[in-house]
Design a protein around this motif. Structure first.
Motif, PDB file in Angstrom:
ATOM      1  N   ASP A  82       6.934  10.757  22.950  1.00 25.94           N
ATOM      2  CA  ASP A  82       6.818  10.064  24.369  1.00 25.94           C
ATOM      3  C   ASP A  82       6.987  11.201  25.341  1.00 25.94           C
ATOM      4  O   ASP A  82       7.599  10.929  26.300  1.00 25.94           O
ATOM      5  N   GLY A  83       6.670  12.396  25.026  1.00 24.25           N
ATOM      6  CA  GLY A  83       6.360  13.432  26.026  1.00 24.25           C
ATOM      7  C   GLY A  83       7.649  14.469  25.910  1.00 24.25           C
ATOM      8  O   GLY A  83       7.704  15.389  26.410  1.00 24.25           O
ATOM      9  N   VAL A  84       8.629  14.083  24.867  1.00 29.09           N
ATOM     10  CA  VAL A  84       9.816  14.673  24.648  1.00 29.09           C
ATOM     11  C   VAL A  84       9.674  15.872  23.287  1.00 29.09           C
ATOM     12  O   VAL A  84       9.192  15.153  22.081  1.00 29.09           O
ATOM     13  N   GLU A  85       9.386  16.899  23.218  1.00 27.58           N
ATOM     14  CA  GLU A  85       9.207  17.915  22.260  1.00 27.58           C
ATOM     15  C   GLU A  85      10.567  18.081  21.482  1.00 27.58           C
ATOM     16  O   GLU A  85      11.448  18.586  22.234  1.00 27.58           O
ATOM     17  N   VAL A  86      10.527  17.969  20.276  1.00 26.94           N
ATOM     18  CA  VAL A  86      11.740  18.258  19.388  1.00 26.94           C
ATOM     19  C   VAL A  86      11.381  19.430  18.598  1.00 26.94           C
ATOM     20  O   VAL A  86      10.255  19.148  17.837  1.00 26.94           O
ATOM     21  N   VAL A  87      11.930  20.425  18.416  1.00 26.64           N
ATOM     22  CA  VAL A  87      11.504  21.671  17.791  1.00 26.64           C
ATOM     23  C   VAL A  87      12.716  21.994  16.496  1.00 26.64           C
ATOM     24  O   VAL A  87      13.811  22.055  16.979  1.00 26.64           O
ATOM     25  N   VAL A  88      12.436  22.344  15.436  1.00 29.23           N
ATOM     26  CA  VAL A  88      12.914  22.716  14.367  1.00 29.23           C
ATOM     27  C   VAL A  88      12.691  24.119  13.877  1.00 29.23           C
ATOM     28  O   VAL A  88      11.416  24.149  13.458  1.00 29.23           O
ATOM     29  N   ASP A  89      13.531  25.081  13.727  1.00 25.58           N
ATOM     30  CA  ASP A  89      13.109  26.136  12.910  1.00 25.58           C
ATOM     31  C   ASP A  89      12.628  25.939  11.568  1.00 25.58           C
ATOM     32  O   ASP A  89      13.215  24.956  10.827  1.00 25.58           O
ATOM     33  N   ARG A  90      12.240  26.899  11.163  1.00 25.05           N
ATOM     34  CA  ARG A  90      11.790  26.890   9.761  1.00 25.05           C
ATOM     35  C   ARG A  90      12.757  26.858   8.648  1.00 25.05           C
ATOM     36  O   ARG A  90      12.661  26.508   7.449  1.00 25.05           O
ATOM     37  N   MET A  91      13.918  27.510   9.147  1.00 23.98           N
ATOM     38  CA  MET A  91      15.080  27.616   8.116  1.00 23.98           C
ATOM     39  C   MET A  91      15.860  26.143   8.044  1.00 23.98           C
ATOM     40  O   MET A  91      16.393  25.940   7.093  1.00 23.98           O
ATOM     41  N   SER A  92      15.807  25.675   9.304  1.00 22.84           N
ATOM     42  CA  SER A  92      16.495  24.452   9.413  1.00 22.84           C
ATOM     43  C   SER A  92      15.850  23.106   9.021  1.00 22.84           C
ATOM     44  O   SER A  92      16.548  22.071   8.545  1.00 22.84           O
ATOM     45  N   ALA A  93      14.375  23.274   8.958  1.00 21.72           N
ATOM     46  CA  ALA A  93      13.795  21.908   8.637  1.00 21.72           C
ATOM     47  C   ALA A  93      14.064  21.387   7.289  1.00 21.72           C
ATOM     48  O   ALA A  93      14.082  20.112   7.469  1.00 21.72           O
ATOM     49  N   PRO A  94      14.115  22.016   6.394  1.00 19.02           N
ATOM     50  CA  PRO A  94      14.550  21.388   5.073  1.00 19.02           C
ATOM     51  C   PRO A  94      15.850  20.575   5.110  1.00 19.02           C
ATOM     52  O   PRO A  94      16.014  19.573   4.509  1.00 19.02           O
ATOM     53  N   TYR A  95      16.710  20.961   5.798  1.00 21.63           N
ATOM     54  CA  TYR A  95      18.056  20.522   5.862  1.00 21.63           C
ATOM     55  C   TYR A  95      18.167  19.087   6.917  1.00 21.63           C
ATOM     56  O   TYR A  95      18.726  18.181   6.713  1.00 21.63           O
ATOM     57  N   LEU A  96      16.925  19.054   7.772  1.00 22.89           N
ATOM     58  CA  LEU A  96      16.794  17.999   8.652  1.00 22.89           C
ATOM     59  C   LEU A  96      15.780  17.063   8.333  1.00 22.89           C
ATOM     60  O   LEU A  96      15.492  16.130   9.394  1.00 22.89           O
ATOM     61  N   ALA A  97      14.976  17.363   7.273  1.00 18.67           N
ATOM     62  CA  ALA A  97      13.951  16.259   6.880  1.00 18.67           C
ATOM     63  C   ALA A  97      14.515  14.948   6.874  1.00 18.67           C
ATOM     64  O   ALA A  97      15.339  14.734   6.132  1.00 18.67           O
TER      65      ALA A  97
END
Length: 122
Positions: free
Chosen positions: A74-89
């Motif tokens: 809804d207009g708010v961008e959430v950014v996850v770096d590529r190293m953190s992405a697997p831990y936060l999936a």
């Protein structure tokens, strides 16, 4: 002829992305408006540390890093770096505003261990 079963699966996408609840998105949007900037996004990362090996970081960031995973809520961008992405999936970020708890919370299905500090995992 295209049927719904043949369209791209949103379930597969949801399983690999982070989720921001509507309440959390509203809070992030309000905090960004307080900053008076329109170039900020919520960056979520995991860093080494904490009693179980990893801890979360949530902060506003205007940077774009190579390999960032960006989700729009809804207009708010959430950014996850590529190293953190697997831990936060599959993790869900919410916002609590109660007498017993206030602030952002992360419900992470990848967190197998927890400790008294409540914000780290291994």
């Amino acid at each position: 002829m295209t049927t719904p079963a043949q369209s791209p699966s949103t379930e597969a996408t949801a399983a690999t992305a982070i989720v921001l609840t509507d309440i959390a998105a509203q809070k992030v949007k309000a905090l960004i408006e307080q900053e008076g900037r329109d170039d900020l996004r919520l960056r979520v990362a995991v860093q080494p540390g904490g009693c179980s090996g990893m801890r979360y970081q949530l902060f506003f960031d205007e940077r774009s890093l190579d390999g960032d995973v960006v989700s729009d809520f809804d207009g708010v961008e959430v950014v996850v770096d590529r190293m953190s992405a697997p831990y936060l999936a599959g993790a869900t970020i919410d916002f609590a505003d109660r007498i017993d708890a206030q602030g952002f919370t992360i419900d992470n299905p990848n967190a197998q261990n927890s400790c008294a500090c409540g914000d780290s995992f291994h």
